[in-house]
Write an enzyme that holds these catalytic residues in place. Structure first.
Site, PDB file in Angstrom:
ATOM      1  N   ARG A 103     -10.523  11.456  19.808  1.00  0.00           N
ATOM      2  CA  ARG A 103     -10.853  10.340  18.920  1.00  0.00           C
ATOM      3  C   ARG A 103      -9.868  10.201  17.770  1.00  0.00           C
ATOM      4  O   ARG A 103      -9.495   9.075  17.395  1.00  0.00           O
ATOM      5  CB  ARG A 103     -12.283  10.497  18.389  1.00  0.00           C
ATOM      6  CG  ARG A 103     -12.752   9.386  17.455  1.00  0.00           C
ATOM      7  CD  ARG A 103     -12.411   7.988  17.923  1.00  0.00           C
ATOM      8  NE  ARG A 103     -12.825   7.712  19.299  1.00  0.00           N
ATOM      9  CZ  ARG A 103     -12.414   6.684  20.012  1.00  0.00           C
ATOM     10  NH1 ARG A 103     -11.535   5.818  19.502  1.00  0.00           N
ATOM     11  NH2 ARG A 103     -12.831   6.503  21.240  1.00  0.00           N
ATOM     12  N   LYS A 138      -1.720  -2.344  -0.295  1.00  0.00           N
ATOM     13  CA  LYS A 138      -3.031  -2.772   0.213  1.00  0.00           C
ATOM     14  C   LYS A 138      -3.305  -2.048   1.524  1.00  0.00           C
ATOM     15  O   LYS A 138      -3.253  -2.608   2.616  1.00  0.00           O
ATOM     16  CB  LYS A 138      -3.056  -4.287   0.374  1.00  0.00           C
ATOM     17  CG  LYS A 138      -2.911  -5.017  -0.956  1.00  0.00           C
ATOM     18  CD  LYS A 138      -2.811  -6.510  -0.772  1.00  0.00           C
ATOM     19  CE  LYS A 138      -2.596  -7.207  -2.117  1.00  0.00           C
ATOM     20  NZ  LYS A 138      -2.427  -8.671  -1.964  1.00  0.00           N
ATOM     21  N   LYS A 170       3.451  -5.988 -13.091  1.00  0.00           N
ATOM     22  CA  LYS A 170       2.782  -7.149 -12.524  1.00  0.00           C
ATOM     23  C   LYS A 170       2.167  -7.996 -13.643  1.00  0.00           C
ATOM     24  O   LYS A 170       2.323  -7.682 -14.829  1.00  0.00           O
ATOM     25  CB  LYS A 170       1.733  -6.685 -11.508  1.00  0.00           C
ATOM     26  CG  LYS A 170       2.372  -6.027 -10.282  1.00  0.00           C
ATOM     27  CD  LYS A 170       1.332  -5.493  -9.332  1.00  0.00           C
ATOM     28  CE  LYS A 170       0.568  -6.591  -8.622  1.00  0.00           C
ATOM     29  NZ  LYS A 170       1.418  -7.357  -7.679  1.00  0.00           N
ATOM     30  N   GLU A 203       7.193  -8.789 -11.859  1.00  0.00           N
ATOM     31  CA  GLU A 203       6.567  -9.953 -11.234  1.00  0.00           C
ATOM     32  C   GLU A 203       6.644 -11.148 -12.163  1.00  0.00           C
ATOM     33  O   GLU A 203       6.362 -11.046 -13.357  1.00  0.00           O
ATOM     34  CB  GLU A 203       5.106  -9.638 -10.919  1.00  0.00           C
ATOM     35  CG  GLU A 203       4.352 -10.789 -10.271  1.00  0.00           C
ATOM     36  CD  GLU A 203       2.899 -10.442 -10.005  1.00  0.00           C
ATOM     37  OE1 GLU A 203       2.618  -9.927  -8.920  1.00  0.00           O
ATOM     38  OE2 GLU A 203       2.062 -10.681 -10.892  1.00  0.00           O
ATOM     39  N   ASP A 225       6.011 -14.580  -7.533  1.00  0.00           N
ATOM     40  CA  ASP A 225       4.630 -14.478  -7.065  1.00  0.00           C
ATOM     41  C   ASP A 225       3.971 -15.841  -6.901  1.00  0.00           C
ATOM     42  O   ASP A 225       3.935 -16.650  -7.839  1.00  0.00           O
ATOM     43  CB  ASP A 225       3.817 -13.632  -8.057  1.00  0.00           C
ATOM     44  CG  ASP A 225       2.408 -13.366  -7.551  1.00  0.00           C
ATOM     45  OD1 ASP A 225       2.280 -12.848  -6.419  1.00  0.00           O
ATOM     46  OD2 ASP A 225       1.447 -13.664  -8.274  1.00  0.00           O
TER      47      ASP A 225
END
Length: 286
Positions: A103, A138, A170, A203, A225
């Site tokens: 698995r 992410k 950012k 950013e 962005d």
């Protein structure tokens, strides 16, 4: 392909130990109960889908960690284009050990192959442009190493691995710092004090912010962005080749070609890791 800095023997070993501890606990009682200790068998890892195979090298390490007596024969290495009916590898040895590893091997390979397949597809959509495809942070907690590895196998490029190997200023960083200039200047002071030459990415959300970054300088890349392609072209004219550029934010397979054709150097796509389907695989006795 040269291994990236995060792909070390210690990191791989730690991941496998943690994953096996989660899955096996105090024992694979199904195999211990139902399969004779002396039984030796073999199995094939079957491909039941079309895509790019990833996780083969990891599977070898997992089988070896579960039981050094297991013998793995690779038929198709990482990065192979596969179709339904292909055999990726065979494994032979103690039957209980094959079942214990099954698995974890499948979970890793199915997920990694899905990411590699999506990466290869999006990379094909920007072929012939200067843009290179980047992943993001992410990722699935605890599985980042494998997901970023899969992006490389699929032909993409890794962005920073975590918060420690790059400074990325950012929108919230800029807002909390009081603007572009104070954010960059504070970063320079911090890095001087730290004595560590981390790359700096800033950013930008508007053309005005792009102008401010170019004016201040001292950075390694400008991120554009959530800009439309026409706005990106204006931003690139302002940058005028002085810094590498990265397009980010909401980029899909429908829009990625238009973004790449603006002339940006990089395109980061979170969907590579957070939205990729799995590639269907199974491990079958034979």
């Amino acid at each position: 392909m040269q291994n990236p800095p995060y792909l070390t023997p210690d990191a791989l070993r730690a991941f496998i130990h943690s994953a096996l501890a989660e899955d096996v606990g105090d024992g694979d009682h199904s195999s211990l109960a139902g399969v004779p200790a002396e039984a030796r068998n073999r199995a094939r890892l079957l491909v039941k889908d079309e895509g790019v195979l990833a996780g083969v090298a990891l599977a070898e390490l997992i089988f070896r960690e579960v039981d050094p007596a297991l013998q793995v024969t690779v038929q198709l290495p990482d990065g192979s284009r596969v179709k339904h009916g292909d055999v990726a590898l065979t494994v032979e040895g103690p039957a209980r050990s094959i079942l214990t590893a099954e698995r974890l091997v499948l979970n890793c390979m199915q997920r990694m192959s899905g990411i590699a397949t999506k990466t290869a597809y999006l990379t094909s959509l920007i072929a012939g442009t200067p843009a290179r495809l980047l992943d993001t942070r992410k990722t699935t907690p605890g599985f980042r190493l494998c997901e970023k590895w899969a992006v490389l196998i699929g032909g993409g490029v890794n962005h920073r691995f975590g918060l420690f190997d790059m400074i990325m200023l950012k929108d919230n960083h800029v807002d909390y710092a009081g603007g572009i200039r104070p954010a960059i200047e504070a970063t320079h002071a911090y890095l001087k004090q730290l004595g560590r030459p981390l790359p700096i990415v800033v950013e930008t959300r508007t053309l005005s912010e792009v102008e401010q970054v170019v004016e201040v300088g001292g950075i390694d890349r400008i991120m554009l962005d959530n800009m439309k392609p026409d706005t990106m072209r204006e931003a690139l004219a302002i940058v005028a080749g002085r810094f590498p550029t990265e397009a980010s934010g909401g980029i899909t397979e429908q829009t990625i070609r238009a973004v790449a054709e603006t002339g940006v150097d990089y395109i980061s796509v979170g969907a590579l890791t957070h939205s990729a389907d799995i590639l269907d695989l199974s491990l079958k006795a034979f």
